[in-house]
Motif scaffolding. Structure first.
Motif, mmCIF file in Angstrom:
data_model
loop_
_atom_site.group_PDB
_atom_site.id
_atom_site.type_symbol
_atom_site.label_atom_id
_atom_site.label_comp_id
_atom_site.label_asym_id
_atom_site.label_seq_id
_atom_site.Cartn_x
_atom_site.Cartn_y
_atom_site.Cartn_z
ATOM 1 N N ARG A 50 -66.620 -81.982 11.787
ATOM 2 C CA ARG A 50 -65.440 -81.194 11.426
ATOM 3 C C ARG A 50 -65.696 -80.315 10.213
ATOM 4 O O ARG A 50 -65.061 -79.286 10.043
ATOM 5 N N SER A 51 -66.639 -80.684 9.379
ATOM 6 C CA SER A 51 -66.908 -79.894 8.178
ATOM 7 C C SER A 51 -67.576 -78.559 8.498
ATOM 8 O O SER A 51 -67.636 -77.681 7.641
ATOM 9 N N GLU A 52 -68.049 -78.409 9.717
ATOM 10 C CA GLU A 52 -68.707 -77.168 10.118
ATOM 11 C C GLU A 52 -67.674 -76.135 10.571
ATOM 12 O O GLU A 52 -66.698 -76.475 11.240
ATOM 13 N N PRO A 53 -67.888 -74.858 10.243
ATOM 14 C CA PRO A 53 -66.954 -73.816 10.692
ATOM 15 C C PRO A 53 -66.912 -73.744 12.220
ATOM 16 O O PRO A 53 -67.932 -73.874 12.884
ATOM 17 N N GLY A 54 -65.717 -73.542 12.753
ATOM 18 C CA GLY A 54 -65.565 -73.365 14.191
ATOM 19 C C GLY A 54 -65.288 -74.633 14.971
ATOM 20 O O GLY A 54 -65.180 -74.593 16.198
ATOM 21 N N TRP A 55 -65.154 -75.784 14.298
ATOM 22 C CA TRP A 55 -64.861 -77.033 14.992
ATOM 23 C C TRP A 55 -63.561 -76.882 15.756
ATOM 24 O O TRP A 55 -62.599 -76.285 15.277
ATOM 25 N N GLU A 56 -63.536 -77.451 16.968
ATOM 26 C CA GLU A 56 -62.326 -77.416 17.780
ATOM 27 C C GLU A 56 -62.275 -78.647 18.668
ATOM 28 O O GLU A 56 -63.301 -79.105 19.158
ATOM 29 N N ALA A 57 -61.068 -79.160 18.857
ATOM 30 C CA ALA A 57 -60.848 -80.291 19.756
ATOM 31 C C ALA A 57 -59.776 -79.924 20.767
ATOM 32 O O ALA A 57 -58.892 -79.111 20.492
ATOM 33 N N PHE A 69 -60.117 -86.776 25.129
ATOM 34 C CA PHE A 69 -60.381 -85.660 24.229
ATOM 35 C C PHE A 69 -61.805 -85.166 24.399
ATOM 36 O O PHE A 69 -62.673 -85.851 24.961
ATOM 37 N N ALA A 70 -62.024 -83.978 23.881
ATOM 38 C CA ALA A 70 -63.371 -83.431 23.700
ATOM 39 C C ALA A 70 -63.325 -82.627 22.409
ATOM 40 O O ALA A 70 -62.282 -82.078 22.048
ATOM 41 N N TYR A 71 -64.461 -82.588 21.720
ATOM 42 C CA TYR A 71 -64.542 -81.682 20.576
ATOM 43 C C TYR A 71 -65.949 -81.115 20.482
ATOM 44 O O TYR A 71 -66.920 -81.693 20.992
ATOM 45 N N ALA A 72 -66.012 -79.944 19.839
ATOM 46 C CA ALA A 72 -67.278 -79.211 19.772
ATOM 47 C C ALA A 72 -67.364 -78.450 18.455
ATOM 48 O O ALA A 72 -66.353 -78.148 17.828
ATOM 49 N N THR A 73 -68.605 -78.139 18.087
ATOM 50 C CA THR A 73 -68.903 -77.417 16.855
ATOM 51 C C THR A 73 -70.023 -76.418 17.119
ATOM 52 O O THR A 73 -71.040 -76.782 17.725
ATOM 53 N N PRO A 74 -69.885 -75.169 16.673
ATOM 54 C CA PRO A 74 -71.005 -74.230 16.786
ATOM 55 C C PRO A 74 -72.165 -74.671 15.884
ATOM 56 O O PRO A 74 -71.935 -75.209 14.804
ATOM 57 N N LEU A 75 -73.375 -74.432 16.341
ATOM 58 C CA LEU A 75 -74.552 -74.763 15.538
ATOM 59 C C LEU A 75 -74.857 -73.604 14.595
ATOM 60 O O LEU A 75 -75.119 -72.485 15.043
ATOM 61 N N SER A 77 -76.933 -71.735 11.247
ATOM 62 C CA SER A 77 -78.349 -71.470 10.974
ATOM 63 C C SER A 77 -79.022 -72.631 10.246
ATOM 64 O O SER A 77 -80.244 -72.772 10.306
ATOM 65 N N ASP A 78 -78.235 -73.476 9.582
ATOM 66 C CA ASP A 78 -78.793 -74.617 8.853
ATOM 67 C C ASP A 78 -78.665 -75.936 9.632
ATOM 68 O O ASP A 78 -78.819 -77.009 9.067
ATOM 69 N N THR A 79 -78.428 -75.858 10.933
ATOM 70 C CA THR A 79 -78.213 -77.056 11.738
ATOM 71 C C THR A 79 -79.436 -77.966 11.759
ATOM 72 O O THR A 79 -80.569 -77.497 11.701
ATOM 73 N N ARG A 80 -79.158 -79.253 11.871
ATOM 74 C CA ARG A 80 -80.227 -80.245 12.048
ATOM 75 C C ARG A 80 -80.287 -80.705 13.499
ATOM 76 O O ARG A 80 -81.041 -81.603 13.827
ATOM 77 N N TRP A 81 -79.473 -80.105 14.348
ATOM 78 C CA TRP A 81 -79.337 -80.535 15.747
ATOM 79 C C TRP A 81 -80.688 -80.659 16.442
ATOM 80 O O TRP A 81 -80.953 -81.618 17.142
ATOM 81 N N TRP A 82 -81.544 -79.692 16.269
ATOM 82 C CA TRP A 82 -82.806 -79.659 17.022
ATOM 83 C C TRP A 82 -83.920 -80.476 16.382
ATOM 84 O O TRP A 82 -84.963 -80.690 17.004
ATOM 85 N N LYS A 99 -73.240 -68.481 16.249
ATOM 86 C CA LYS A 99 -72.583 -67.853 17.394
ATOM 87 C C LYS A 99 -73.378 -68.034 18.691
ATOM 88 O O LYS A 99 -72.914 -67.655 19.754
ATOM 89 N N ARG A 100 -74.553 -68.617 18.596
ATOM 90 C CA ARG A 100 -75.412 -68.744 19.769
ATOM 91 C C ARG A 100 -75.092 -69.981 20.603
ATOM 92 O O ARG A 100 -74.964 -69.888 21.821
ATOM 93 N N THR A 101 -75.016 -71.143 19.956
ATOM 94 C CA THR A 101 -74.907 -72.405 20.684
ATOM 95 C C THR A 101 -73.716 -73.220 20.201
ATOM 96 O O THR A 101 -73.547 -73.418 18.997
ATOM 97 N N LEU A 102 -72.949 -73.706 21.148
ATOM 98 C CA LEU A 102 -71.860 -74.638 20.872
ATOM 99 C C LEU A 102 -72.357 -76.035 21.209
ATOM 100 O O LEU A 102 -72.903 -76.257 22.294
ATOM 101 N N ALA A 103 -72.183 -76.975 20.287
ATOM 102 C CA ALA A 103 -72.550 -78.372 20.543
ATOM 103 C C ALA A 103 -71.298 -79.115 20.981
ATOM 104 O O ALA A 103 -70.337 -79.221 20.221
#
Length: 183
Positions: A50-57, A69-75, A77-82, A99-103
């Motif tokens: 939720r602390s990331e910009p663009g979080w939505e549920a 429910f479902a929720y997602a967050t855009p990745l 440039s500083d993401t650790r996802w990968w 703006k490229r990938t939604l997690a």
């Protein structure tokens, strides 16, 4: 069954609802135990996402009863996802801009509403208003004896590798759907 799907970008009014559903389904229904699946650890991940910009549920309600429910967050440039990938990906694949990938971080449906198509409805509702190019998710390949991963494949996701984001988490199948919106 008259379901209402509600969007949230503020976690405060729904945080406990999301945590309660997660615990009910993951621990009680599916019997997933261990530190990774505790309410406290899930709440930490939820707050971090939720602390990331663009979080939505999106939460589905059957009257006043939350059904899933479902929720997602855009990745960003500083993401650790990968960084937790155990399989290499092609050059440039993991470059993120916010703006490229939604997690898709979580999608959870309570028992009375499973098998009704609600998971897909919530999923598509969450993605409908998004502008990212693609969507990624992690799924435990053993969940439902592989049936959960098969559902995502029917929704046009493809396995791109594996990752283990936490030392005590399962090794997940990393999946991607490109483009984000499918006809």
């Amino acid at each position: 069954m008259s379901l209402e799907l509600r969007h949230y970008t503020d976690i405060d009014p729904v945080r406990q609802t999301i945590v309660d559903i997660h615990v009910e389904v993951r621990q009680r229904d599916l019997g997933l135990t261990g530190p990774f699946y505790t309410a406290e650890r899930f709440n930490e991940r939820l707050i971090s996402h939720r602390s990331e910009p663009g979080w939505e549920a999106v939460i589905a309600y059957d009257g006043t009863e939350p059904a899933g429910f479902a929720y997602a967050t855009p990745l960003g440039s500083d993401t650790r996802w990968w960084t937790a990938m155990t399989t290499p990906l092609p050059d440039g694949y993991t470059i993120e801009t916010g703006k490229r990938t939604l997690a898709l971080n979580e999608i959870v449906i309570r028992r009375p509403w499973r098998g009704t198509g609600l998971a897909h409805r919530i999923h598509e509702e969450l993605l409908a208003g998004r502008g990212e190019e693609r969507v990624t998710l992690l799924v435990n390949p053993t969940a439902g004896d592989g049936k959960v991963q098969a559902v995502y494949e029917r929704w046009a996701y493809e396995k791109i590798g594996e990752q283990q984001p936490f030392p005590d988490s399962p090794v997940f199948a990393a999946m991607m759907r490109e483009p984000l919106h499918r006809a």
